[in-house]
Design an enzyme around this catalytic site. Structure first.
Site, mmCIF file in Angstrom:
data_model
loop_
_atom_site.group_PDB
_atom_site.id
_atom_site.type_symbol
_atom_site.label_atom_id
_atom_site.label_comp_id
_atom_site.label_asym_id
_atom_site.label_seq_id
_atom_site.Cartn_x
_atom_site.Cartn_y
_atom_site.Cartn_z
ATOM 1 N N HIS A 122 0.982 -1.320 -0.198
ATOM 2 C CA HIS A 122 0.184 0.008 -0.031
ATOM 3 C C HIS A 122 0.817 1.362 -0.103
ATOM 4 O O HIS A 122 1.779 1.495 0.653
ATOM 5 C CB HIS A 122 -1.083 0.021 1.289
ATOM 6 N N ASP A 139 -3.302 8.762 3.714
ATOM 7 C CA ASP A 139 -3.531 7.416 3.480
ATOM 8 C C ASP A 139 -4.960 7.478 2.821
ATOM 9 O O ASP A 139 -5.965 7.959 3.473
ATOM 10 C CB ASP A 139 -3.517 6.580 4.787
ATOM 11 N N CYS A 161 -3.860 3.066 -4.825
ATOM 12 C CA CYS A 161 -3.135 3.912 -3.760
ATOM 13 C C CYS A 161 -1.984 4.571 -4.247
ATOM 14 O O CYS A 161 -1.683 5.637 -3.748
ATOM 15 C CB CYS A 161 -2.762 2.671 -2.749
#
Length: 315
Positions: free
Chosen positions: A202, A219, A270
């Site tokens: 990620h 995030d 991501c």
């Protein structure tokens, strides 16, 4: 003339059932909820005047009303009008007219590019295909594009961006292993420092802002990472001792894992979110994008790498 995403369809095998024209996040009412464009502040007051005059059968004075409350209302209306105009402008964002040719060249097997000794190949570009995870090389090249734009555009913040191996090296091996990474850089003379953060499977992004004394962690899955924030603060202290021969003054500094940010809604975008957080932050632009933009962003990033130029305007 601007090329829409439809012009690149034959090059990139885009699903024709999907609307790839970027749609901004829901800042205002969606078209289905509002059949006509919202009036501007001046139009609204003009309509209000007409209704009052028609209802009361009177003619209101034409002189401008001026009271603190009225002026405040007009100012707020003008600001709102500007936000609407900007959102509509961003909604109409398209790739430049030469995008089909540039993207076709970038997808050729022999494609290579290099910026500041950071190379990228056709294999790396393939990770910008729909549903793919961006690799280190693409993100590192994009960080160089951000640095390059900062150096060439004096009105923008001064930005340094670390590569994707900085955070993992600092986290796993300590300051001593990254001490020499800034031997040619005066880190504390920058306004912003961008740190791509890779968590195994990620991508996230951290931004150190020396102007506001703030470290932000972004995030797109809204995860928390206090370890990253503290690690970066400790890094600043070590770096100050080593490069400036003085203790870093952390008074007034704040650290946050921001939650009011665009959110990822799949398992592979991501990296796109991470580089867009960096790109927008590096020009002090609000994060006016969403998951719906990511297909277009993948083509935008490909175009920018191929031309070695960021095409985003200055907000």
């Amino acid at each position: 003339m601007m090329a829409t995403v439809d012009d690149t369809q034959s090059v990139l095998s885009i699903d024709s059932s999907v609307n790839y024209r970027a749609t901004p996040p829901t800042l205002f009412a969606q078209p289905s909820e509002r059949s006509v464009p919202a009036p501007t502040t001046d139009q609204w007051f003009a309509q209000l005047r007409q209704k009052i005059e028609a209802t009361l059968s009177v003619s209101l004075p034409t002189a401008r009303i001026s009271t603190p409350a009225y002026d405040r209302l007009v100012g707020q209306g003008a600001s709102f009008d500007a936000r609407i105009a900007k959102a509509r402008q961003e909604r109409e964002f398209t790739l430049p007219a030469d995008a089909p040719a540039v993207l076709k060249k970038a997808l050729a097997p022999e494609f290579t590019a290099e910026l500041n000794n950071v190379p990228v190949t056709a294999h790396d570009i393939s990770t910008l295909g729909d549903g793919q995870w961006l690799n280190d090389e693409v993100i590192n090249f994009y960080m160089q594009l951000i640095i390059d734009r900062s150096q060439k555009t004096p009105v923008l913040p001064r930005v340094h961006a670390f590569n994707t191996f900085f955070y993992s090296t600092l986290s796993e091996k300590g300051y001593a292993r990254v001490r020499r990474w800034t031997r040619r850089i005066k880190l504390f003379e920058n306004d912003l420092v961008v740190i791509p953060v890779h968590l195994g499977v990620h991508w996230c992004c951290a931004i150190i802002d020396f102007r506001s004394k703030h470290i932000a962690y972004y995030d797109a899955l809204l995860g928390d990472n206090s370890k990253c924030l503290q690690l970066l603060m400790d890094y600043l202290k070590e770096e100050s001792r080593d490069k400036c021969n003085q203790e870093f003054d952390d008074s007034g500094w704040t650290m946050t894992c921001d939650k009011q940010i665009p959110r990822q809604r799949n398992g592979y975008d991501c990296g796109v979110f991470a580089v867009m957080f960096a790109e927008y932050a590096a020009r002090d632009a609000p994060f006016r994008f969403s998951q719906d933009h990511c297909v277009l962003f993948r083509r935008k990033i490909t175009y920018e790498i191929a031309t070695k130029t960021l095409i985003s305007g200055i907000s």
